[in-house]
Design a protein around this motif. Structure first.
Motif, mmCIF file in Angstrom:
data_model
loop_
_atom_site.group_PDB
_atom_site.id
_atom_site.type_symbol
_atom_site.label_atom_id
_atom_site.label_comp_id
_atom_site.label_asym_id
_atom_site.label_seq_id
_atom_site.Cartn_x
_atom_site.Cartn_y
_atom_site.Cartn_z
ATOM 1 N N GLU A 417 0.972 -0.705 0.525
ATOM 2 C CA GLU A 417 -0.337 0.412 -0.385
ATOM 3 C C GLU A 417 1.373 0.899 0.455
ATOM 4 O O GLU A 417 0.631 2.371 -0.799
ATOM 5 N N SER A 418 1.849 1.360 0.260
ATOM 6 C CA SER A 418 2.557 2.571 0.776
ATOM 7 C C SER A 418 3.101 2.968 -0.400
ATOM 8 O O SER A 418 3.490 4.501 -0.866
ATOM 9 N N PHE A 419 4.339 1.471 -1.581
ATOM 10 C CA PHE A 419 4.215 2.037 -2.777
ATOM 11 C C PHE A 419 3.415 2.810 -3.486
ATOM 12 O O PHE A 419 3.331 3.405 -4.073
ATOM 13 N N VAL A 420 2.350 2.084 -3.970
ATOM 14 C CA VAL A 420 1.313 2.163 -4.472
ATOM 15 C C VAL A 420 0.206 3.862 -4.382
ATOM 16 O O VAL A 420 0.651 4.706 -4.607
ATOM 17 N N ASN A 421 0.635 3.575 -2.926
ATOM 18 C CA ASN A 421 -0.055 5.297 -2.794
ATOM 19 C C ASN A 421 1.178 6.277 -2.531
ATOM 20 O O ASN A 421 0.730 7.117 -3.400
#
Length: 450
Positions: A417-421
């Motif tokens: 999630e951190s990378f996608v965001n």
């Protein structure tokens, strides 16, 4: 070379310096020279490298919409580590030692492209597999300098050679000094290429990089792009890896070839001589995984505004979610002629990609298919893939693709999630920067008549 031999080489190099670099989110290598003494003090420790390289765009304009870093954080240094396995000598810089690094620990590894690919490669290893990967690139060459190109506003640039000369023996001999320098220097730089030829279009070359383990293949690919530009400078040439340089000319691909082998790297698990198309059940699941996932992680393999100008019908780039056996009109081209060479070519990928992210996208999507034992229910496309819309089409612009990725459960599962965001925020920024500009097309279209 062993670790001790590498360290001795660095110590004894007469320049007294080392060149290091880290890849930013767009695949631009950001780096510097450091003294030999400084290098020796960090080889077994992390060092600080400003995290702004993940907080600004390729034009060094700071994002105002990202959480990872920004004015709100003060752009601190991030823990960064040199990978001694990336050691190379730069042949066009008197063999000065060179190393790649990556940002490690804490939140840094949520956005570092090299760290992301390492995590996905480790997932494959945990599943008992060894992926072998390579990337090939097409690019345009111009008889220009950065200054002359800027003075011309990047219009009416002089191509290295004129005309549409794909696979031309004549054109490869016309500037053989540059052609030969590419082959020789890349070999000395430990970025071996299997083939180099002219591609259709004025001043266009194509090179296939030798395949290897996942991370090594990505390191080679990102170094290839920068090396080509630097070698070109030495010959009074500018090289560009834009996906589409001109609406009337073909685009530039950065196709990713991949295969899955057993843990020892002895058996190609994609090949099955008893299958009609020589495709194993594992390969079929890999293909099914990519067909399912690629639309939801498309910005990783089509990351710029310009990327989508390449993905148009009849321009040697796919527009539909299709696969086929040795078919260059589809998104996924299965090459299954032999046990050693059996592989999948993902043709959606453009030359403008960050190799770490492009390979991460392809591999994670394929592994998703294997993990979930997906069946390849979609039949192979025979003939023109542009007309086969049975499985849908790719997004037509960056913002639509980004919104789909941002909201995708699959994307968050594959990449975190951190990378996608963070990555979605950088693509939204890219779209904003483009949307506020007035283009030449608009002036020509509306200035007088509207």
């Amino acid at each position: 070379m062993s670790e001790n031999e590498i360290i001795e080489y660095v110590k004894n190099h007469p320049s007294g310096r080392v060149k290091i670099a880290v890849a930013d989110i767009d695949g631009v290598l950001r780096g510097k020279y450091i003294s030999t003494e400084k290098f020796m003090s960090i080889i077994n420790n992390s060092f600080g490298f400003c995290n702004v390289i993940f907080g600004w765009d390729m034009a060094d304009v700071a994002y105002d919409n990202t959480n990872y870093t920004g004015w709100h954080s003060g752009y601190p240094d991030a823990n960064t580590q040199i990978d001694l396995n990336t050691f190379r000598k730069i042949p066009w810089e008197n063999d000065v030692p060179f190393f790649l690094g990556e940002m490690i620990e804490g939140s840094e590894n949520h956005v570092c492209p090299r760290q992301l690919l390492k995590r996905i490669e480790n997932q494959a290893k945990e599943m008992g597999y060894k992926p072998l990967v390579s990337q090939e690139f097409e690019w345009f060459n111009f008889e220009e300098t950065p200054q002359s190109a800027a003075d011309k506003n990047f219009q009416s640039l002089k191509p290295l050679t004129p005309g549409m000369f794909g696979y031309s023996i004549l054109r490869s001999s016309q500037r053989n000094d540059f052609f030969s320098a590419i082959f020789d220097n890349l070999k000395a730089f430990d970025v071996p290429i299997e083939g180099l030829h002219t591609e259709t279009g004025p001043g266009v070359y194509e090179a296939a990089i030798q395949y290897g383990p996942t991370l090594e293949a990505a390191d080679r690919a990102i170094l290839f792009k920068t090396a080509i530009k630097e070698i070109a400078y030495k010959h009074g040439i500018m090289a560009t890896f834009m996906a589409k340089i001109n609406e009337d000319l073909p685009g530039c691909g950065g196709h990713v070839h991949q295969s899955i082998w057993d843990a020892e790297g002895k058996n190609n698990l994609f090949f099955d001589a008893n299958d009609l198309n020589n495709m194993s059940p594992l390969m079929k699941s890999f293909v099914a995984g990519q067909l399912l996932c690629l639309p939801e992680i498309l910005p990783l393999i089509a990351p710029t505004i310009n990327s989508y100008k390449r993905l148009v019908e009849g321009a040697w780039a796919p527009t539909t979610l299709t696969w086929g056996v040795d078919n260059r009109t589809v998104a996924l081209r299965a090459l299954t002629g032999g046990n050693k060479s059996c592989r999948l070519e993902t043709r959606v990928v453009g030359a403008d990609t960050n190799p770490y992210l492009a390979i991460a996208a392809c591999l994670s999507a394929g592994l998703y298919g294997i993990k979930h034992n997906l069946e390849l229910k979609q039949p192979a496309t025979i003939g023109n893939g542009y007309t086969d819309e049975s499985n849908g089409r790719l997004s037509k612009n960056l913002i639509d693709a980004t919104h789909k990725m941002k909201e995708s459960k699959i994307a968050n599962e594959l990449l975190g999630e951190s990378f996608v965001n963070h990555f979605a925020q950088t693509r939204e920024w890219e779209w904003r920067e483009f949307s506020k500009k007035v283009t030449d097309w608009e002036l020509k279209r509306y200035f007088e008549i509207i």
